[in-house]
Scaffold this motif. Structure first.
Motif, PDB file in Angstrom:
ATOM      1  N   VAL A  97       0.844  -1.201   0.000  1.00  0.00           N
ATOM      2  CA  VAL A  97       0.000   0.000   0.000  1.00  0.00           C
ATOM      3  C   VAL A  97       0.878   1.249   0.000  1.00  0.00           C
ATOM      4  N   ARG A  98       1.907   1.240   0.815  1.00  0.00           N
ATOM      5  CA  ARG A  98       2.827   2.384   0.892  1.00  0.00           C
ATOM      6  C   ARG A  98       3.525   2.597  -0.451  1.00  0.00           C
ATOM      7  N   ARG A  99       3.975   1.503  -1.089  1.00  0.00           N
ATOM      8  CA  ARG A  99       4.661   1.603  -2.381  1.00  0.00           C
ATOM      9  C   ARG A  99       3.737   2.143  -3.474  1.00  0.00           C
ATOM     10  N   ILE A 100       2.523   1.598  -3.528  1.00  0.00           N
ATOM     11  CA  ILE A 100       1.556   2.042  -4.538  1.00  0.00           C
ATOM     12  C   ILE A 100       1.261   3.528  -4.345  1.00  0.00           C
ATOM     13  N   THR A 101       0.996   3.912  -3.111  1.00  0.00           N
ATOM     14  CA  THR A 101       0.674   5.306  -2.809  1.00  0.00           C
ATOM     15  C   THR A 101       1.827   6.226  -3.198  1.00  0.00           C
ATOM     16  N   ARG A 102       3.041   5.849  -2.857  1.00  0.00           N
ATOM     17  CA  ARG A 102       4.216   6.663  -3.197  1.00  0.00           C
ATOM     18  C   ARG A 102       4.381   6.785  -4.709  1.00  0.00           C
ATOM     19  N   GLN A 103       4.258   5.669  -5.431  1.00  0.00           N
ATOM     20  CA  GLN A 103       4.388   5.692  -6.891  1.00  0.00           C
ATOM     21  C   GLN A 103       3.337   6.595  -7.522  1.00  0.00           C
ATOM     22  N   ARG A 104       2.122   6.464  -7.070  1.00  0.00           N
ATOM     23  CA  ARG A 104       1.030   7.237  -7.667  1.00  0.00           C
ATOM     24  C   ARG A 104       1.127   8.722  -7.319  1.00  0.00           C
ATOM     25  N   ARG A 105       1.544   9.031  -6.107  1.00  0.00           N
ATOM     26  CA  ARG A 105       1.737  10.442  -5.745  1.00  0.00           C
ATOM     27  C   ARG A 105       2.815  11.067  -6.615  1.00  0.00           C
ATOM     28  N   ASN A 106       3.923  10.357  -6.768  1.00  0.00           N
ATOM     29  CA  ASN A 106       5.017  10.871  -7.597  1.00  0.00           C
ATOM     30  C   ASN A 106       4.565  11.076  -9.035  1.00  0.00           C
ATOM     31  N   ALA A 107       3.841  10.115  -9.590  1.00  0.00           N
ATOM     32  CA  ALA A 107       3.345  10.234 -10.963  1.00  0.00           C
ATOM     33  C   ALA A 107       2.383  11.417 -11.080  1.00  0.00           C
ATOM     34  N   PHE A 108       1.526  11.584 -10.087  1.00  0.00           N
ATOM     35  CA  PHE A 108       0.580  12.697 -10.116  1.00  0.00           C
ATOM     36  C   PHE A 108       1.314  14.030 -10.089  1.00  0.00           C
ATOM     37  N   LEU A 109       2.254  14.164  -9.170  1.00  0.00           N
ATOM     38  CA  LEU A 109       2.967  15.434  -9.019  1.00  0.00           C
ATOM     39  C   LEU A 109       3.863  15.758 -10.212  1.00  0.00           C
ATOM     40  N   LYS A 110       4.456  14.744 -10.829  1.00  0.00           N
ATOM     41  CA  LYS A 110       5.401  14.981 -11.919  1.00  0.00           C
ATOM     42  C   LYS A 110       4.769  14.973 -13.305  1.00  0.00           C
ATOM     43  N   GLN A 111       3.624  14.291 -13.463  1.00  0.00           N
ATOM     44  CA  GLN A 111       3.031  14.162 -14.792  1.00  0.00           C
ATOM     45  C   GLN A 111       1.673  14.841 -14.906  1.00  0.00           C
ATOM     46  N   ARG A 112       0.765  14.480 -14.052  1.00  0.00           N
ATOM     47  CA  ARG A 112      -0.606  14.983 -14.188  1.00  0.00           C
ATOM     48  C   ARG A 112      -0.767  16.428 -13.742  1.00  0.00           C
ATOM     49  N   LEU A 113      -0.145  16.792 -12.633  1.00  0.00           N
ATOM     50  CA  LEU A 113      -0.303  18.143 -12.114  1.00  0.00           C
ATOM     51  C   LEU A 113       0.243  19.199 -13.079  1.00  0.00           C
ATOM     52  N   PRO A 114       1.431  19.028 -13.643  1.00  0.00           N
ATOM     53  CA  PRO A 114       1.895  20.024 -14.621  1.00  0.00           C
ATOM     54  C   PRO A 114       0.933  20.179 -15.810  1.00  0.00           C
ATOM     55  N   GLU A 115       0.357  19.076 -16.274  1.00  0.00           N
ATOM     56  CA  GLU A 115      -0.615  19.161 -17.374  1.00  0.00           C
ATOM     57  C   GLU A 115      -1.880  19.885 -16.912  1.00  0.00           C
ATOM     58  N   LEU A 116      -2.321  19.632 -15.697  1.00  0.00           N
ATOM     59  CA  LEU A 116      -3.479  20.329 -15.143  1.00  0.00           C
ATOM     60  C   LEU A 116      -3.208  21.829 -15.082  1.00  0.00           C
ATOM     61  N   PHE A 117      -2.037  22.207 -14.586  1.00  0.00           N
ATOM     62  CA  PHE A 117      -1.676  23.627 -14.506  1.00  0.00           C
ATOM     63  C   PHE A 117      -1.632  24.268 -15.895  1.00  0.00           C
ATOM     64  N   ARG A 118      -1.127  23.548 -16.859  1.00  0.00           N
ATOM     65  CA  ARG A 118      -1.058  24.055 -18.233  1.00  0.00           C
ATOM     66  C   ARG A 118      -2.470  24.321 -18.761  1.00  0.00           C
ATOM     67  N   GLN A 119      -3.372  23.362 -18.546  1.00  0.00           N
ATOM     68  CA  GLN A 119      -4.751  23.515 -18.986  1.00  0.00           C
ATOM     69  C   GLN A 119      -5.448  24.663 -18.245  1.00  0.00           C
ATOM     70  N   MET A 120      -5.195  24.776 -16.955  1.00  0.00           N
ATOM     71  CA  MET A 120      -5.774  25.870 -16.177  1.00  0.00           C
ATOM     72  C   MET A 120      -5.334  27.209 -16.754  1.00  0.00           C
ATOM     73  N   SER A 121      -4.065  27.321 -17.079  1.00  0.00           N
ATOM     74  CA  SER A 121      -3.531  28.550 -17.641  1.00  0.00           C
ATOM     75  C   SER A 121      -4.176  28.870 -18.986  1.00  0.00           C
ATOM     76  N   LEU A 122      -4.279  27.869 -19.843  1.00  0.00           N
ATOM     77  CA  LEU A 122      -4.893  28.068 -21.162  1.00  0.00           C
ATOM     78  C   LEU A 122      -6.355  28.492 -21.062  1.00  0.00           C
ATOM     79  N   LEU A 123      -7.063  27.949 -20.070  1.00  0.00           N
ATOM     80  CA  LEU A 123      -8.491  28.208 -19.929  1.00  0.00           C
ATOM     81  C   LEU A 123      -8.814  29.366 -18.988  1.00  0.00           C
ATOM     82  N   GLY A 124      -7.784  29.948 -18.385  1.00  0.00           N
ATOM     83  CA  GLY A 124      -8.002  31.064 -17.473  1.00  0.00           C
ATOM     84  C   GLY A 124      -8.679  30.656 -16.179  1.00  0.00           C
ATOM     85  N   ILE A 125      -8.390  29.465 -15.715  1.00  0.00           N
ATOM     86  CA  ILE A 125      -8.978  28.974 -14.463  1.00  0.00           C
ATOM     87  C   ILE A 125      -7.999  29.257 -13.330  1.00  0.00           C
ATOM     88  N   GLY A 126      -8.448  29.996 -12.338  1.00  0.00           N
ATOM     89  CA  GLY A 126      -7.606  30.322 -11.194  1.00  0.00           C
ATOM     90  C   GLY A 126      -7.696  29.260 -10.111  1.00  0.00           C
TER      91      GLY A 126
END
Length: 130
Positions: free
Chosen positions: A77-106
Motif C-alpha cells: 500500500v505504501r509503495r503504490i501510494t508513493r508511486q502514484r503520488r510521484n506520478a501525479f505530481l510529476k506528470q498529471r499536475l503540470p498538465e493540469l496547470f497548463r490547462q488551467m492557464s490556457l483556460l483562465g482557471i484560477g
C-alpha cells in the motif's frame, strides 16, 4: 473490464489490481487470484495476465510463493501510494496547470470545486456507512 488504447492492457490490469489493494480488497499478506483466475475474470489472454503479475512483482507489490500462488507484499500500500503520488505530481499536475492557464482557471475555482467535491463525497460516504 473495458480497456483503453492509451496504455498496454497488462499495465491497465496492474493498475486495477493495485486499486483493489488500495481499496482493501486484498490486504497485505493476503493471497490474490491466480494468473488464470485473473485472466478469466478480465477476459484476457493468460500471457497478458502473466505480464501484469510480473510487473507487480517487479515493483514489489506482489510476490509469488511457488505452489501457493501470488500474495500482496508487505508495504505494498505504501509503495503504490508513493508511486502514484510521484506520478501525479510529476506528470498529471503540470498538465493540469497548463490547462488551467490556457483556460483562465484560477486556483480559487479549483479550491471551490475541491470543497464541493469533498462535501458531496462526505455525504455519500456517511450514507454508505449507515
Amino acid at each position: 473490464m473495458t480497456f483503453s488504447n492509451d496504455k498496454p492492457i497488462y499495465l491497465q490490469m496492474a493498475d486495477r489490481l493495485a486499486d483493489e489493494i488500495l481499496a482493501g480488497t486484498y490486504a497485505e499478506g493476503a493471497r490474490i487470484p491466480s494468473v488464470r483466475e485473473y485472466a478469466a475474470l478480465l477476459q484476457v489472454n493468460i500471457n497478458t495476465a502473466m505480464k501484469c503479475f510480473d510487473e507487480l512483482a517487479r515493483e514489489e507489490i506482489v510476490y509469488n510463493q511457488r505452489g501457493l500462488g501470488y500474495f500482496v507484499s508487505k508495504g505494498a500500500v505504501r509503495r503504490i501510494t508513493r508511486q502514484r503520488r510521484n506520478a501525479f505530481l510529476k506528470q498529471r499536475l503540470p498538465e493540469l496547470f497548463r490547462q488551467m492557464s490556457l483556460l483562465g482557471i484560477g486556483i480559487e475555482s479549483i479550491d471551490e470545486a475541491w470543497d464541493t467535491w469533498q462535501k458531496e463525497n462526505e455525504t455519500t460516504s456517511k450514507t454508505t456507512l449507515s
